[in-house]
Design a protein around this motif. Structure first.
Motif, PDB file in Angstrom:
ATOM      1  N   LEU A   1      12.444  29.254  53.748  1.00 46.24           N
ATOM      2  CA  LEU A   1      11.756  29.881  54.885  1.00 46.24           C
ATOM      3  C   LEU A   1      12.412  29.525  56.210  1.00 46.24           C
ATOM      4  N   GLN A   2      13.277  28.526  56.208  1.00 51.41           N
ATOM      5  CA  GLN A   2      14.017  28.156  57.413  1.00 51.41           C
ATOM      6  C   GLN A   2      15.454  28.670  57.378  1.00 51.41           C
ATOM      7  N   PHE A   3      15.874  29.173  56.250  1.00 51.49           N
ATOM      8  CA  PHE A   3      17.246  29.648  56.071  1.00 51.49           C
ATOM      9  C   PHE A   3      17.402  31.024  56.716  1.00 51.49           C
ATOM     10  N   ASP A   4      18.509  31.240  57.424  1.00 51.97           N
ATOM     11  CA  ASP A   4      18.755  32.521  58.078  1.00 51.97           C
ATOM     12  C   ASP A   4      19.338  33.489  57.048  1.00 51.97           C
ATOM     13  N   LEU A   5      18.435  34.074  56.278  1.00 51.67           N
ATOM     14  CA  LEU A   5      18.839  34.950  55.182  1.00 51.67           C
ATOM     15  C   LEU A   5      19.604  36.163  55.685  1.00 51.67           C
ATOM     16  N   LEU A   6      19.116  36.761  56.763  1.00 53.14           N
ATOM     17  CA  LEU A   6      19.752  37.956  57.305  1.00 53.14           C
ATOM     18  C   LEU A   6      21.192  37.678  57.715  1.00 53.14           C
ATOM     19  N   ALA A   7      21.407  36.614  58.468  1.00 57.12           N
ATOM     20  CA  ALA A   7      22.758  36.292  58.936  1.00 57.12           C
ATOM     21  C   ALA A   7      23.680  35.975  57.779  1.00 57.12           C
ATOM     22  N   ASP A   8      23.170  35.254  56.779  1.00 52.65           N
ATOM     23  CA  ASP A   8      24.007  34.903  55.637  1.00 52.65           C
ATOM     24  C   ASP A   8      24.439  36.147  54.877  1.00 52.65           C
ATOM     25  N   LEU A   9      23.522  37.055  54.630  1.00 49.97           N
ATOM     26  CA  LEU A   9      23.859  38.279  53.910  1.00 49.97           C
ATOM     27  C   LEU A   9      24.826  39.139  54.719  1.00 49.97           C
ATOM     28  N   GLN A  10      24.617  39.187  56.028  1.00 53.30           N
ATOM     29  CA  GLN A  10      25.496  39.988  56.876  1.00 53.30           C
ATOM     30  C   GLN A  10      26.926  39.482  56.862  1.00 53.30           C
ATOM     31  N   SER A  11      27.103  38.211  56.571  1.00 47.63           N
ATOM     32  CA  SER A  11      28.446  37.628  56.564  1.00 47.63           C
ATOM     33  C   SER A  11      29.237  37.979  55.300  1.00 47.63           C
ATOM     34  N   GLN A  12      28.577  38.645  54.348  1.00 43.79           N
ATOM     35  CA  GLN A  12      29.206  38.965  53.067  1.00 43.79           C
ATOM     36  C   GLN A  12      29.367  40.478  52.903  1.00 43.79           C
ATOM     37  N   GLU A  13      30.331  40.869  52.099  1.00 43.70           N
ATOM     38  CA  GLU A  13      30.519  42.275  51.784  1.00 43.70           C
ATOM     39  C   GLU A  13      29.529  42.704  50.696  1.00 43.70           C
ATOM     40  N   ALA A  14      29.213  43.986  50.664  1.00 43.85           N
ATOM     41  CA  ALA A  14      28.343  44.529  49.623  1.00 43.85           C
ATOM     42  C   ALA A  14      29.107  44.556  48.286  1.00 43.85           C
ATOM     43  N   PRO A  15      28.359  44.544  47.182  1.00 43.77           N
ATOM     44  CA  PRO A  15      26.899  44.482  47.087  1.00 43.77           C
ATOM     45  C   PRO A  15      26.367  43.070  47.341  1.00 43.77           C
ATOM     46  N   ARG A  16      25.185  43.031  47.950  1.00 47.51           N
ATOM     47  CA  ARG A  16      24.511  41.777  48.259  1.00 47.51           C
ATOM     48  C   ARG A  16      23.164  41.774  47.547  1.00 47.51           C
ATOM     49  N   ALA A  17      22.797  40.651  47.001  1.00 47.71           N
ATOM     50  CA  ALA A  17      21.567  40.596  46.214  1.00 47.71           C
ATOM     51  C   ALA A  17      20.854  39.269  46.429  1.00 47.71           C
ATOM     52  N   ILE A  18      19.575  39.247  46.043  1.00 50.94           N
ATOM     53  CA  ILE A  18      18.737  38.057  46.114  1.00 50.94           C
ATOM     54  C   ILE A  18      18.109  37.853  44.748  1.00 50.94           C
ATOM     55  N   CYS A  19      18.002  36.618  44.333  1.00 51.65           N
ATOM     56  CA  CYS A  19      17.482  36.335  43.000  1.00 51.65           C
ATOM     57  C   CYS A  19      16.746  35.011  43.024  1.00 51.65           C
ATOM     58  N   GLY A  20      15.805  34.829  42.096  1.00 56.99           N
ATOM     59  CA  GLY A  20      15.164  33.528  42.023  1.00 56.99           C
ATOM     60  C   GLY A  20      13.847  33.539  41.282  1.00 56.99           C
ATOM     61  N   ASN A  21      13.471  32.360  40.845  1.00 52.09           N
ATOM     62  CA  ASN A  21      12.159  32.100  40.272  1.00 52.09           C
ATOM     63  C   ASN A  21      11.307  31.566  41.408  1.00 52.09           C
ATOM     64  N   LEU A  22      10.505  32.432  42.034  1.00 49.91           N
ATOM     65  CA  LEU A  22       9.827  32.071  43.278  1.00 49.91           C
ATOM     66  C   LEU A  22       8.665  31.119  43.040  1.00 49.91           C
ATOM     67  N   PRO A  23       8.574  30.041  43.828  1.00 44.71           N
ATOM     68  CA  PRO A  23       7.402  29.156  43.737  1.00 44.71           C
ATOM     69  C   PRO A  23       6.141  29.949  44.034  1.00 44.71           C
ATOM     70  N   TYR A  24       5.147  29.815  43.180  1.00 45.59           N
ATOM     71  CA  TYR A  24       3.952  30.640  43.318  1.00 45.59           C
ATOM     72  C   TYR A  24       3.239  30.438  44.643  1.00 45.59           C
ATOM     73  N   TYR A  25       3.269  29.202  45.161  1.00 41.20           N
ATOM     74  CA  TYR A  25       2.451  28.892  46.342  1.00 41.20           C
ATOM     75  C   TYR A  25       3.021  29.466  47.634  1.00 41.20           C
ATOM     76  N   ILE A  26       4.283  29.898  47.631  1.00 40.13           N
ATOM     77  CA  ILE A  26       4.855  30.509  48.843  1.00 40.13           C
ATOM     78  C   ILE A  26       5.537  31.841  48.521  1.00 40.13           C
ATOM     79  N   THR A  27       5.060  32.513  47.481  1.00 39.43           N
ATOM     80  CA  THR A  27       5.687  33.776  47.092  1.00 39.43           C
ATOM     81  C   THR A  27       5.633  34.806  48.216  1.00 39.43           C
ATOM     82  N   THR A  28       4.466  34.975  48.823  1.00 41.75           N
ATOM     83  CA  THR A  28       4.330  36.010  49.858  1.00 41.75           C
ATOM     84  C   THR A  28       5.216  35.743  51.074  1.00 41.75           C
ATOM     85  N   PRO A  29       5.258  34.528  51.642  1.00 46.05           N
ATOM     86  CA  PRO A  29       6.181  34.302  52.762  1.00 46.05           C
ATOM     87  C   PRO A  29       7.647  34.572  52.393  1.00 46.05           C
TER      88      PRO A  29
END
Length: 301
Positions: free
Chosen positions: A102-130
């Motif tokens: 939640l503190q990581f600059d996801l947008l900037a990190d993805l913008q620094s890479q060429e496509a295709p760009r993806a996100i993956c993970g086993n999300l912790p249930y207690y902060i899934t919505t954020p």
């Protein structure tokens, strides 16, 4: 990458280092490599992937077989060390960041890479919505997200209009992405076994979504307002959200609802995304936001 027995089991990995799963981090580690492979294979080929929560590395290992590069975010410092040991030979194809997603600059990190760009993970249930909200915020940049979430949460993401699971999350998700449930994962597929089952969903970003509505801020505000009081009509829920007295404002909103082809007694849970977009456009034409903008609650409240 190491491939010996020391890394074949999350329990063995933790026990060898005198570690225990931390409930406050929502740690339930994936144990089945076949599930990890199915998740990784659902991503675009040769994508750059941001992994949310590296854990003990079961999914990370699968991602490294499919992706051109992986950035793994891991909040637990002890596990970040484990990941470093396990994937010591991965070189610059893997970057391990110790920190809060939640503190990581996801947008900037993805913008620094060429496509295709993806996100993956086993999300912790207690902060899934954020986390989901952060992913949506960068929806212009990534092409695909494959996420493991609580099964009930997956039902909410994919819920249809009028069903008990249908809510603001369902509409927001439909606006930002095309969503499909890929498969279920039982509690036995994790260590320690959680109290609930999980599902894997794939989100394909709607890069051209803003073309469907005149004012995105108004649409998002309207969706939140519509589900703020589920037992109230849409008109009453919107009035409640504005914080203003009824009177002439009620007539404006009722008129807009009728112009959008809806009943003035309709509830938000009965509206499709297309109907929310139509209503938002009608309210925009009537200048509602200009009239209320200085008194409305912040759009992201």
């Amino acid at each position: 990458m190491a491939s010996d027995e020391d890394f074949s089991s999350p329990k063995r990995i933790l026990d060898a280092r005198h570690l225990r799963p931390r409930k406050r981090f929502g740690q339930n580690f994936l144990t089945d490599p076949r599930v990890a492979q199915r998740i990784a294979a659902a991503l675009p080929s040769r994508a750059y992937v941001v992994e949310v929560g590296g854990g003990t590395g079961a999914l990370t290992a699968a991602l490294l077989q499919h992706a051109r590069g992986v950035t793994t975010l891991e909040l637990d410092r002890d596990l970040a060390v484990v990941l470093g040991e396990r994937f010591a030979t991965a070189g610059d194809r893997l970057r391990i960041i110790t920190g809060d997603v939640l503190q990581f600059d996801l947008l900037a990190d993805l913008q620094s890479q060429e496509a295709p760009r993806a996100i993956c993970g086993n999300l912790p249930y207690y902060i899934t919505t954020p986390i989901i909200e952060r992913i949506f915020e960068s929806g212009d940049i990534w092409q695909c997200a494959v996420l493991m979430v609580q099964r009930e949460y997956a039902r909410r993401l994919t819920a249809r209009t009028g069903t008990p699971e249908y809510g603001s999350l369902s509409v927001f998700a439909a606006y930002y992405a095309n969503i499909e449930k890929l498969f279920d994962v039982g509690a036995a597929g994790f260590y320690p076994a959680p109290d609930v089952a999980s599902s894997v969903v794939r989100l394909t970003s709607k890069a051209a979504r803003r073309a469907s509505v005149r004012d995105e801020r108004l649409l998002l505000w309207l969706i939140r307002a519509a589900f703020g009081h589920r037992r109230k009509t849409l008109v009453n829920s919107v009035l409640e959200r504005t914080g203003e007295e009824a009177g002439s404002l009620r007539k404006v909103i009722e008129s807009a609802v009728v112009q959008a082809g809806l009943s003035p007694l309709v509830r938000g849970e009965r509206l499709t995304l297309a109907e929310f977009c139509a209503l938002a456009d009608t309210l925009k034409q009537q200048g509602l936001m200009e009239r209320l903008w200085t008194t409305l609650h912040p759009i992201n409240s």
